[in-house]
Design an enzyme around this catalytic site. Structure first.
Site, mmCIF file in Angstrom:
data_model
loop_
_atom_site.group_PDB
_atom_site.id
_atom_site.type_symbol
_atom_site.label_atom_id
_atom_site.label_comp_id
_atom_site.label_asym_id
_atom_site.label_seq_id
_atom_site.Cartn_x
_atom_site.Cartn_y
_atom_site.Cartn_z
ATOM 1 N N ALA A 21 0.823 -1.215 0.000
ATOM 2 C CA ALA A 21 0.000 0.000 0.000
ATOM 3 C C ALA A 21 0.856 1.262 0.000
ATOM 4 O O ALA A 21 0.335 2.359 0.162
ATOM 5 C CB ALA A 21 -0.925 -0.010 1.215
ATOM 6 N N SER A 23 2.486 2.505 -2.551
ATOM 7 C CA SER A 23 2.434 3.266 -3.805
ATOM 8 C C SER A 23 1.363 2.705 -4.727
ATOM 9 O O SER A 23 0.735 1.692 -4.423
ATOM 10 C CB SER A 23 3.809 3.257 -4.500
ATOM 11 O OG SER A 23 4.040 2.032 -5.137
ATOM 12 N N GLY A 24 1.173 3.372 -5.846
ATOM 13 C CA GLY A 24 0.357 2.860 -6.942
ATOM 14 C C GLY A 24 -1.055 2.458 -6.549
ATOM 15 O O GLY A 24 -1.772 3.169 -5.842
ATOM 16 N N GLY A 26 -2.174 0.086 -4.591
ATOM 17 C CA GLY A 26 -2.415 -0.187 -3.172
ATOM 18 C C GLY A 26 -2.716 1.103 -2.416
ATOM 19 O O GLY A 26 -3.637 1.163 -1.596
ATOM 20 N N TYR A 174 7.030 -13.406 -14.667
ATOM 21 C CA TYR A 174 5.941 -12.512 -14.230
ATOM 22 C C TYR A 174 4.594 -13.122 -14.618
ATOM 23 O O TYR A 174 3.671 -13.182 -13.799
ATOM 24 C CB TYR A 174 6.104 -11.116 -14.852
ATOM 25 C CG TYR A 174 5.046 -10.125 -14.396
ATOM 26 C CD1 TYR A 174 4.947 -9.735 -13.061
ATOM 27 C CD2 TYR A 174 4.142 -9.571 -15.301
ATOM 28 C CE1 TYR A 174 3.982 -8.820 -12.637
ATOM 29 C CE2 TYR A 174 3.179 -8.649 -14.892
ATOM 30 C CZ TYR A 174 3.096 -8.288 -13.554
ATOM 31 O OH TYR A 174 2.137 -7.384 -13.144
HETATM 32 N N1 LIG Z 1 0.369 -0.876 -12.911
HETATM 33 C C1 LIG Z 1 -0.062 -1.710 -13.813
HETATM 34 O O1 LIG Z 1 -0.236 -1.368 -15.004
HETATM 35 C C2 LIG Z 1 -0.384 -3.124 -13.442
HETATM 36 C C3 LIG Z 1 -0.863 -3.968 -14.441
HETATM 37 C C4 LIG Z 1 -1.212 -5.261 -14.104
HETATM 38 C C5 LIG Z 1 -1.100 -5.694 -12.802
HETATM 39 N N2 LIG Z 1 -0.606 -4.864 -11.848
HETATM 40 C C6 LIG Z 1 -0.498 -5.392 -10.473
HETATM 41 O O2 LIG Z 1 -0.929 -4.421 -9.550
HETATM 42 C C7 LIG Z 1 -0.330 -4.656 -8.283
HETATM 43 C C8 LIG Z 1 0.135 -3.343 -7.689
HETATM 44 O O3 LIG Z 1 1.193 -2.826 -8.469
HETATM 45 P P1 LIG Z 1 1.345 -1.274 -8.820
HETATM 46 O O4 LIG Z 1 1.140 -1.152 -10.273
HETATM 47 O O5 LIG Z 1 0.572 -0.456 -7.885
HETATM 48 O O6 LIG Z 1 2.932 -1.107 -8.575
HETATM 49 P P2 LIG Z 1 3.775 -0.302 -7.497
HETATM 50 O O7 LIG Z 1 3.387 1.135 -7.497
HETATM 51 O O8 LIG Z 1 5.204 -0.643 -7.794
HETATM 52 O O9 LIG Z 1 3.329 -0.960 -6.127
HETATM 53 C C9 LIG Z 1 3.776 -2.235 -5.774
HETATM 54 C C10 LIG Z 1 3.718 -2.368 -4.271
HETATM 55 O O10 LIG Z 1 4.192 -3.670 -3.912
HETATM 56 C C11 LIG Z 1 5.136 -3.515 -2.878
HETATM 57 N N3 LIG Z 1 6.083 -4.625 -2.783
HETATM 58 C C12 LIG Z 1 7.004 -5.032 -3.682
HETATM 59 N N4 LIG Z 1 7.709 -6.054 -3.182
HETATM 60 C C13 LIG Z 1 7.227 -6.301 -1.935
HETATM 61 C C14 LIG Z 1 7.573 -7.209 -0.900
HETATM 62 N N5 LIG Z 1 8.594 -8.071 -1.013
HETATM 63 N N6 LIG Z 1 6.844 -7.189 0.237
HETATM 64 C C15 LIG Z 1 5.853 -6.292 0.406
HETATM 65 N N7 LIG Z 1 5.501 -5.389 -0.528
HETATM 66 C C16 LIG Z 1 6.198 -5.399 -1.676
HETATM 67 C C17 LIG Z 1 5.835 -2.199 -3.198
HETATM 68 O O11 LIG Z 1 6.565 -1.729 -2.085
HETATM 69 P P3 LIG Z 1 7.722 -0.626 -2.203
HETATM 70 O O12 LIG Z 1 7.010 0.706 -2.230
HETATM 71 O O13 LIG Z 1 8.546 -0.840 -0.985
HETATM 72 O O14 LIG Z 1 8.456 -0.901 -3.475
HETATM 73 C C18 LIG Z 1 4.630 -1.352 -3.553
HETATM 74 O O15 LIG Z 1 3.969 -0.926 -2.390
HETATM 75 C C19 LIG Z 1 0.785 -5.676 -8.534
HETATM 76 O O16 LIG Z 1 0.353 -6.942 -8.080
HETATM 77 C C20 LIG Z 1 0.933 -5.698 -10.047
HETATM 78 O O17 LIG Z 1 1.364 -6.950 -10.541
HETATM 79 C C21 LIG Z 1 -0.257 -3.581 -12.129
#
Ligand SMILES: NC(=O)c1ccc[n+]([C@@H]2O[C@H](COP(=O)([O-])OP(=O)(O)OC[C@H]3O[C@@H](n4cnc5c(N)ncnc54)[C@H](OP(=O)(O)O)[C@@H]3O)[C@@H](O)[C@H]2O)c1
Length: 305
Positions: A21, A23-24, A26, A174
């Site tokens: 939660a 960033s992004g 979450g 992935y």
């Molecule tokens: N954005 C897209 O276009 C897209 C498309 C398809 C699916 N998704 C999915 O959406 C979900 C959220 O991603 P997002 O796009 O919001 O990306 P994001 O902004 O990079 O957020 C990812 C979050 O996951 C956390 N994280 C990474 N590794 C972790 C670990 N070992 N333990 C706990 N937390 C961890 C990150 O923490 P830090 O802040 O510490 O890095 C960050 O809070 C993901 O499951 C992704 O696969 C996103």
């Protein structure tokens, strides 16, 4: 009428844990739930980043109930400790949103020796959900939402090489992890139903949303091509707040159905408002789902002392 965050029912009295939660998607999911009155727990691997996230949420919603939980999904000791801490602090949970994720990383390993994307995106969330199920089962109308991706459609579970030891392609890894996410969500629903539990399990994907996921992937891989590709795709990408809508729908909409899978309704699922969308055909095979479930149980089993 398209479904928006304004349609989220009142969440007063409900406790939600959102992984990743900081960033992004979450963070935007947390923002929307806090606005509707939920108590939201930010499950994050970095205390500094979760403090920043809380400050950003409180700047918006001065009265929001926001708590922090240290959770590193790349470490099963941390996952179990987080589940215990949540149980000790609250003794209840209404909503678990398995959102955290990493994408397209060069091969690296979690503390437990799992390939990082499979370990964080799938196995960490599998272990967390299993540890929190007793709390969820004790509450009426609780839900588990697991965030997948359009990458599920090209994903394949390499049962003979789950950790990519023999062959590793960072995008195939992935895809495997995101297919595993949706297989887990469907299998969990099946098992809950068989056990007569009131908990719903659902899945959601955001289409393509502008978050930290793409820059973090580029930074880790050093790719020169992918920044160009993201720039070309820029006009198609939606905001994090729009990308969070399918998981918010799955988490809160009365119309969301057990085992439902929600994604954006426009441009082949890349952007738009939430609607129910088909899962990857590979996720519909119940035997494969059970096989993945059993392997995940074995891999995440707590050590016996
Ligand atoms: N954005 C897209 O276009 C897209 C498309 C398809 C699916 N998704 C999915 O959406 C979900 C959220 O991603 P997002 O796009 O919001 O990306 P994001 O902004 O990079 O957020 C990812 C979050 O996951 C956390 N994280 C990474 N590794 C972790 C670990 N070992 N333990 C706990 N937390 C961890 C990150 O923490 P830090 O802040 O510490 O890095 C960050 O809070 C993901 O499951 C992704 O696969 C996103």
């Amino acid at each position: 009428m398209p479904w928006t965050a304004a349609d989220i029912p009142d969440q007063s009295g409900r406790l939600a844990l959102i992984t990743g939660a900081s960033s992004g998607l979450g963070l935007e999911t947390a923002r929307a739930l806090v606005r509707r009155g939920a108590t939201v727990v930010l499950g994050c691997r970095s205390r500094q980043r979760s403090e920043q996230a809380r400050a950003s949420l409180l700047a918006d919603e001065a009265s929001g109930a926001i708590d922090l939980l240290d959770l590193d999904l790349a470490d099963l000791v941390s996952v179990r400790a987080a589940a215990r801490a949540l149980a000790d602090r609250y003794g209840r949970l209404d909503l678990l949103i398995n959102n955290a994720g990493v994408m397209g990383l060069p091969r690296s390993l979690t503390s437990d020796g799992f390939e990082m994307q499979f370990g964080v995106n799938h196995l960490g969330h599998f272990a967390l959900t299993m540890a929190l199920l007793p709390l969820l089962r004790a509450r009426p109308a609780s839900r588990v939402v697991t965030v997948t991706s359009g990458a599920q459609y090209f994903g394949r579970i390499a049962f003979d090489d789950l950790q990519g030891e023999r062959r590793y392609d960072r995008w195939a890894a992935y895809g495997q992890s995101k297919l595993a996410n949706v297989m887990f969500a469907l299998e969990l629903q099946q098992q809950l139903l068989a056990a007569g539990a009131d908990v719903l399990s659902l899945a959601a994907h955001p289409g393509i949303a502008r978050t930290n996921l793409q820059p973090a992937s580029v930074a880790a891989s050093g790719s020169w091509f992918e920044p160009l590709a993201y720039r070309v795709m820029g006009p198609l990408m939606q905001s994090s707040a729009m990308g969070a809508l399918p998981q918010l729908f799955a988490a809160t909409a009365p119309a969301a159905r057990p085992g439902g899978h929600y994604g954006p309704d426009q441009l082949g699922g890349m952007r738009g408002h939430p609607k129910e969308v088909p899962v990857a055909p590979a996720a519909t095979d119940g035997q494969q789902r059970l096989k993945l479930w059993q392997l995940s149980e074995q891999l995440t089993a707590p050590p016996t002392s």
